[in-house]
Design a protein around this motif. Structure first.
Motif, PDB file in Angstrom:
ATOM      1  N   MET A 196      -1.062 -27.412  12.818  1.00 44.42           N
ATOM      2  CA  MET A 196      -0.893 -27.879  14.194  1.00 44.42           C
ATOM      3  C   MET A 196      -1.268 -26.815  15.217  1.00 44.42           C
ATOM      4  O   MET A 196      -1.230 -27.077  16.423  1.00 44.42           O
ATOM      5  N   GLY A 197      -1.622 -25.615  14.739  1.00 45.14           N
ATOM      6  CA  GLY A 197      -2.039 -24.560  15.653  1.00 45.14           C
ATOM      7  C   GLY A 197      -0.937 -23.614  16.068  1.00 45.14           C
ATOM      8  O   GLY A 197      -1.181 -22.672  16.837  1.00 45.14           O
ATOM      9  N   ASP A 198       0.285 -23.830  15.577  1.00 41.16           N
ATOM     10  CA  ASP A 198       1.378 -22.900  15.866  1.00 41.16           C
ATOM     11  C   ASP A 198       1.298 -21.706  14.911  1.00 41.16           C
ATOM     12  O   ASP A 198       0.512 -21.705  13.957  1.00 41.16           O
ATOM     13  N   PHE A 199       2.152 -20.717  15.148  1.00 43.96           N
ATOM     14  CA  PHE A 199       2.158 -19.521  14.314  1.00 43.96           C
ATOM     15  C   PHE A 199       3.555 -19.313  13.720  1.00 43.96           C
ATOM     16  O   PHE A 199       4.556 -19.363  14.428  1.00 43.96           O
ATOM     17  N   ARG A 200       3.583 -19.085  12.430  1.00 45.57           N
ATOM     18  CA  ARG A 200       4.830 -18.821  11.725  1.00 45.57           C
ATOM     19  C   ARG A 200       4.814 -17.374  11.241  1.00 45.57           C
ATOM     20  O   ARG A 200       3.854 -16.928  10.623  1.00 45.57           O
ATOM     21  N   ARG A 201       5.880 -16.634  11.516  1.00 41.93           N
ATOM     22  CA  ARG A 201       5.952 -15.219  11.153  1.00 41.93           C
ATOM     23  C   ARG A 201       6.996 -15.014  10.060  1.00 41.93           C
ATOM     24  O   ARG A 201       8.093 -15.567  10.128  1.00 41.93           O
ATOM     25  N   GLU A 202       6.639 -14.192   9.069  1.00 40.27           N
ATOM     26  CA  GLU A 202       7.547 -13.916   7.959  1.00 40.27           C
ATOM     27  C   GLU A 202       7.593 -12.410   7.706  1.00 40.27           C
ATOM     28  O   GLU A 202       6.551 -11.759   7.591  1.00 40.27           O
ATOM     29  N   ALA A 203       8.793 -11.858   7.645  1.00 37.61           N
ATOM     30  CA  ALA A 203       8.960 -10.448   7.278  1.00 37.61           C
ATOM     31  C   ALA A 203       8.928 -10.346   5.762  1.00 37.61           C
ATOM     32  O   ALA A 203       9.697 -11.008   5.073  1.00 37.61           O
ATOM     33  N   LEU A 204       8.018  -9.529   5.230  1.00 38.34           N
ATOM     34  CA  LEU A 204       7.815  -9.439   3.787  1.00 38.34           C
ATOM     35  C   LEU A 204       8.623  -8.322   3.138  1.00 38.34           C
ATOM     36  O   LEU A 204       9.330  -8.541   2.162  1.00 38.34           O
ATOM     37  N   PHE A 205       8.512  -7.109   3.656  1.00 41.75           N
ATOM     38  CA  PHE A 205       9.220  -5.966   3.078  1.00 41.75           C
ATOM     39  C   PHE A 205       9.148  -4.797   4.043  1.00 41.75           C
ATOM     40  O   PHE A 205       8.302  -4.764   4.932  1.00 41.75           O
ATOM     41  N   GLU A 206      10.047  -3.858   3.854  1.00 41.42           N
ATOM     42  CA  GLU A 206      10.023  -2.630   4.639  1.00 41.42           C
ATOM     43  C   GLU A 206       9.138  -1.611   3.932  1.00 41.42           C
ATOM     44  O   GLU A 206       9.105  -1.537   2.700  1.00 41.42           O
ATOM     45  N   THR A 207       8.418  -0.815   4.706  1.00 44.18           N
ATOM     46  CA  THR A 207       7.512   0.163   4.116  1.00 44.18           C
ATOM     47  C   THR A 207       7.223   1.245   5.143  1.00 44.18           C
ATOM     48  O   THR A 207       7.754   1.213   6.265  1.00 44.18           O
ATOM     49  N   ARG A 208       6.388   2.191   4.773  1.00 42.80           N
ATOM     50  CA  ARG A 208       5.867   3.191   5.703  1.00 42.80           C
ATOM     51  C   ARG A 208       4.369   3.266   5.485  1.00 42.80           C
ATOM     52  O   ARG A 208       3.899   3.281   4.346  1.00 42.80           O
ATOM     53  N   SER A 209       3.628   3.318   6.575  1.00 45.59           N
ATOM     54  CA  SER A 209       2.169   3.331   6.475  1.00 45.59           C
ATOM     55  C   SER A 209       1.595   4.150   7.611  1.00 45.59           C
ATOM     56  O   SER A 209       2.127   4.149   8.732  1.00 45.59           O
ATOM     57  N   ALA A 210       0.514   4.866   7.327  1.00 43.49           N
ATOM     58  CA  ALA A 210      -0.154   5.653   8.365  1.00 43.49           C
ATOM     59  C   ALA A 210      -0.697   4.713   9.439  1.00 43.49           C
ATOM     60  O   ALA A 210      -1.116   3.591   9.152  1.00 43.49           O
ATOM     61  N   PRO A 211      -0.694   5.139  10.697  1.00 43.63           N
ATOM     62  CA  PRO A 211      -1.150   4.259  11.776  1.00 43.63           C
ATOM     63  C   PRO A 211      -2.639   3.978  11.702  1.00 43.63           C
ATOM     64  O   PRO A 211      -3.423   4.799  11.231  1.00 43.63           O
ATOM     65  N   LEU A 212      -3.000   2.793  12.169  1.00 45.30           N
ATOM     66  CA  LEU A 212      -4.406   2.438  12.285  1.00 45.30           C
ATOM     67  C   LEU A 212      -5.059   3.336  13.324  1.00 45.30           C
ATOM     68  O   LEU A 212      -4.477   3.607  14.377  1.00 45.30           O
ATOM     69  N   ALA A 213      -6.254   3.819  13.032  1.00 48.63           N
ATOM     70  CA  ALA A 213      -6.985   4.616  14.012  1.00 48.63           C
ATOM     71  C   ALA A 213      -7.179   3.798  15.284  1.00 48.63           C
ATOM     72  O   ALA A 213      -7.519   2.613  15.246  1.00 48.63           O
ATOM     73  N   ARG A 214      -6.910   4.424  16.428  1.00 45.42           N
ATOM     74  CA  ARG A 214      -7.065   3.817  17.747  1.00 45.42           C
ATOM     75  C   ARG A 214      -6.102   2.671  17.995  1.00 45.42           C
ATOM     76  O   ARG A 214      -6.320   1.856  18.893  1.00 45.42           O
ATOM     77  N   ALA A 215      -5.042   2.588  17.211  1.00 45.64           N
ATOM     78  CA  ALA A 215      -4.025   1.582  17.502  1.00 45.64           C
ATOM     79  C   ALA A 215      -3.382   1.910  18.842  1.00 45.64           C
ATOM     80  O   ALA A 215      -3.126   3.078  19.137  1.00 45.64           O
ATOM     81  N   PRO A 216      -3.115   0.900  19.670  1.00 50.63           N
ATOM     82  CA  PRO A 216      -2.499   1.179  20.980  1.00 50.63           C
ATOM     83  C   PRO A 216      -1.127   1.782  20.812  1.00 50.63           C
ATOM     84  O   PRO A 216      -0.352   1.376  19.950  1.00 50.63           O
TER      85      PRO A 216
END
Length: 223
Positions: A196-216
């Motif tokens: 229908m064009g809506d967005f559903r969000r699901e939290a999968l797991f907790e983690t740690r990850s290096a930031p994306l280059a040039r992420a705001p």
């Protein structure tokens, strides 16, 4: 009976001892991770660590996602044959190779030209079909070739603000994976666009990850 190489054995052990115990049960994903030669995408200096449960350093100060994270995200996005997939932060091409093995047609965006060239070379050396590597950011403007069935952001985002623009590039029933937050509170999220064009969000797991280059950068308040 053919002799099993050291790399094949290490890849098998990675799947059985790291990835499967971390809740990855999708047999298609496990097969892809068993068959895609991770060592072919690791810098020579770290080749012995290709199958270790760590984030292996690559060029430009980046790090490969740990194998179990790759497994969980591949299981979450459920790439199918013929899907159009977008990888923001193509890095050394390993994730793109895994998505291609699952049958997706992949566009990999990498903002570092040298790293993009390396990804192209490694993908070509491994004869991976269906992957196009482009030099670009991916968070500024819509990516030509969309909408996409799968979008994966390989580096973390300090806030979920960029997801608003990314999720509009999803096809109906498309899936977006990203890690959002700052240490120590970082969470892997799956955003699905419904029919229908809506967005559903699901939290999968907790983690740690290096930031994306040039992420705001997010606003940080100091009291």
């Amino acid at each position: 009976m053919p002799e099993v190489s050291r790399s094949d054995r290490a890849r098998f052990n990675m799947v059985q001892q790291q990835i499967r115990p971390w809740g990855v049960i999708d047999e298609r994903v496990l097969t892809a991770l068993t068959e895609v030669p991770r060592e072919s995408f690791v810098p020579d200096a770290y080749r012995s660590l290709a199958y270790a449960d760590i984030e292996v350093p690559i060029a430009a100060g980046r790090q490969m996602l740990a194998p179990k994270i790759i497994g969980r995200l591949l299981q979450a996005v459920q790439a199918q044959p013929g899907d159009k997939a977008l990888v923001i932060g193509a890095e050394n091409g390993y994730l793109a190779a895994c998505l291609a093995h699952l049958g997706a047609r992949v566009v990999g965006l990498e903002d570092d030209p040298a790293l993009a060239q390396e990804a192209e070379a490694r993908l070509a050396a491994s004869a991976v079909p269906g992957v196009e590597v482009r030099v670009g950011d991916g968070l500024i403007d819509p990516v030509p070739g969309g909408p996409f069935d799968v979008i994966v952001v390989t580096g973390s985002l300090p806030t979920d603000a960029p997801l608003a623009a990314l999720q509009t590039q999803l096809a109906a029933r498309g899936r977006l994976f990203a890690v959002v937050g700052r240490p120590p509170l970082m969470e892997a999220l799956l955003v699905t666009r419904t029919a229908m064009g809506d967005f559903r969000r699901e939290a999968l797991f907790e983690t740690r990850s290096a930031p994306l280059a040039r992420a705001p950068e997010s606003d940080v308040f100091v009291f």
